[in-house]
Design a protein around this motif. Sequence first.
Motif, short mmCIF file in Angstrom:
data_model
loop_
_atom_site.label_atom_id
_atom_site.label_comp_id
_atom_site.label_asym_id
_atom_site.label_seq_id
_atom_site.Cartn_x
_atom_site.Cartn_y
_atom_site.Cartn_z
N VAL A 1 -0.13 -51.52 -26.77
CA VAL A 1 0.57 -52.85 -26.65
C VAL A 1 0.87 -53.01 -25.29
O VAL A 1 1.54 -52.47 -24.28
CB VAL A 1 2.15 -52.69 -27.04
CG1 VAL A 1 2.84 -54.21 -27.08
CG2 VAL A 1 2.07 -52.20 -28.62
N VAL A 2 0.23 -54.15 -24.77
CA VAL A 2 0.16 -54.72 -23.34
C VAL A 2 1.35 -55.58 -23.05
O VAL A 2 1.45 -56.66 -23.81
CB VAL A 2 -1.03 -55.50 -22.98
CG1 VAL A 2 -1.07 -55.81 -21.49
CG2 VAL A 2 -2.06 -54.47 -23.28
N ALA A 3 2.13 -55.18 -22.21
CA ALA A 3 3.53 -55.72 -21.64
C ALA A 3 3.60 -55.89 -20.38
O ALA A 3 4.70 -55.52 -20.06
CB ALA A 3 4.88 -55.26 -22.67
N LEU A 4 2.59 -56.54 -19.63
CA LEU A 4 2.72 -56.02 -18.34
C LEU A 4 3.30 -57.27 -17.61
O LEU A 4 3.17 -57.32 -16.27
CB LEU A 4 1.30 -55.69 -17.80
CG LEU A 4 0.72 -54.43 -18.02
CD1 LEU A 4 -0.63 -54.42 -17.69
CD2 LEU A 4 1.60 -53.24 -17.37
N GLY A 5 3.93 -58.34 -18.36
CA GLY A 5 4.53 -59.31 -17.84
C GLY A 5 3.80 -60.37 -16.95
O GLY A 5 2.34 -60.31 -17.06
N GLY A 6 4.31 -61.03 -16.17
CA GLY A 6 3.94 -62.28 -15.40
C GLY A 6 4.38 -62.19 -14.08
O GLY A 6 5.30 -61.51 -13.66
N VAL A 7 3.62 -63.24 -13.38
CA VAL A 7 3.96 -63.13 -11.74
C VAL A 7 3.87 -64.70 -11.37
O VAL A 7 3.48 -65.65 -12.27
CB VAL A 7 2.90 -62.58 -11.05
CG1 VAL A 7 2.70 -60.97 -11.23
CG2 VAL A 7 1.45 -63.23 -11.12
N VAL A 8 4.72 -64.95 -10.15
CA VAL A 8 4.69 -66.31 -9.80
C VAL A 8 3.22 -66.77 -9.27
O VAL A 8 3.11 -66.03 -7.99
CB VAL A 8 6.03 -66.54 -8.98
CG1 VAL A 8 6.00 -68.08 -8.46
CG2 VAL A 8 7.12 -66.39 -9.64
N PRO A 9 2.46 -67.55 -9.47
CA PRO A 9 1.12 -67.69 -8.69
C PRO A 9 1.54 -68.71 -7.52
O PRO A 9 2.51 -69.41 -7.41
CB PRO A 9 0.35 -68.46 -9.77
CG PRO A 9 1.57 -69.45 -10.50
CD PRO A 9 2.75 -68.65 -10.71
N ASP A 10 0.49 -68.61 -6.68
CA ASP A 10 0.34 -69.60 -5.39
C ASP A 10 -0.21 -70.77 -5.38
O ASP A 10 -0.04 -71.62 -4.59
CB ASP A 10 0.47 -68.74 -3.93
CG ASP A 10 -1.15 -68.27 -4.15
OD1 ASP A 10 -1.97 -68.81 -4.95
OD2 ASP A 10 -1.55 -67.43 -3.53
#
Length: 431
Positions: free
Chosen positions: A117-126
């Motif tokens: 199960v991939v639950a690696l989240g998100g990031v804020v892009p520039d």
Amino acid sequence: MAGSTAHKRIVILGGGSGGLELASQLAGKGELEVVLVDRELAHLWKPRLHEFAAGTVSSSLAEMSFYMLGHLRGFRFEQGEVSALDHERREIVLAAIPGKEGTTAARERRIPYDVCVVALGGVVPDFGTTGVKEFAVRLDTKADADHFRDRFIAAMIEARESGEPAEVVIVGSGATGTELAAHLRRSERGFFDQSTAERRRKLLGITILEAAPEIMPGAEPELRQQLAERLRRLDIKTVTDVNVSRIEVDAVSSKSGERWPCDLAVWAAGLVGNPILKRLGRFEIDNRGRIVVDQTLRSSLDEHVYAMGDAASLTPPGADKPLPPTAQAASQQADYLVEVLPLIARGEPVEPFRYADKGRIVSLGRAGTVGMIGFGKKDDFLIHGHFATAAYNALQRQHQWRVLGRLRGTVSIAADMISPTKGPALKLHGD
């Protein structure tokens, strides 16, 4: 995978809100071997990351050791950086851990799985904006929050000595941007002397810049109106229709030529999938860098890999866009997978995931809490005051119960609430 679930292993990549809830609850059922992988030592509930940044966090349960939780709940924790997913061998590859002077502290590891199960989240892009990487702070991790807090404290100390207010410019008026702004205003009080005259001074200027024509785009009109009024009461300036073109060491500039001088710039403009998802393995990736999944959260190209939370791109039946990247969606998906993964391990059919939008709640420090509670689109209503504050706090309490279990969660929460260290106006350190 038909038959017994004995010795079936579920490997969960990422210990964010959804991933940790899944690991804790699934291990608690005792039907499957559960392994949780994360590069950090401790779990931080990301919806309150802005409070760590502002120095107003007041809960010892906001950060919890993965090793301790694994021992309590019965899952195995592996700390490390995920470097690849081997589809053919069904193995997760964790990168070697470097040591001193070019040595290797821990060698590369491979973790077999039956289901991943991939639950690696998100990031804020520039979004390719000049200067974001060099001069702006993005609140993706605890380290980001600590870095911001250190810079904020230094700027406030200088403002107190010089008499010139420190200026913070926040790009993005979503929940992170608006809540951070409000909690920074709360933190300002910690730098005043106790004299009445001193408290009348302004030590901090806060400006929120938004590219859309209105703050918090996508929110209900009533909620936006309440937010705008409360931000105004906090003396937080909001400017809309701003197309930011550049972040400099001491200013934020727009394409139209406007310029906002600042001591600190925060970039809080949107959320995309973790960049590692594009190189992790063989997946269909959407235009926001997330793994495309079917209605059971299974990846479209590998039946043994599932994705959830900010790492998943799930478009509900009849919808024209994927679900938003929220802790609410991740938590509901965790609850769903807790029930269906044992069935999947036995090769049994499962019902599709169904998302129920329960609204959104925003905490604005001393300006209170406001939100929209959803009971279906026609019955959404605005909440504020003590009821909204209780609802906001309940979100984290529910998360803690899912992670710790009902009994341990209740005892730990009660102890945390009566702790003498609870509730500082400004907490200068994260320990």
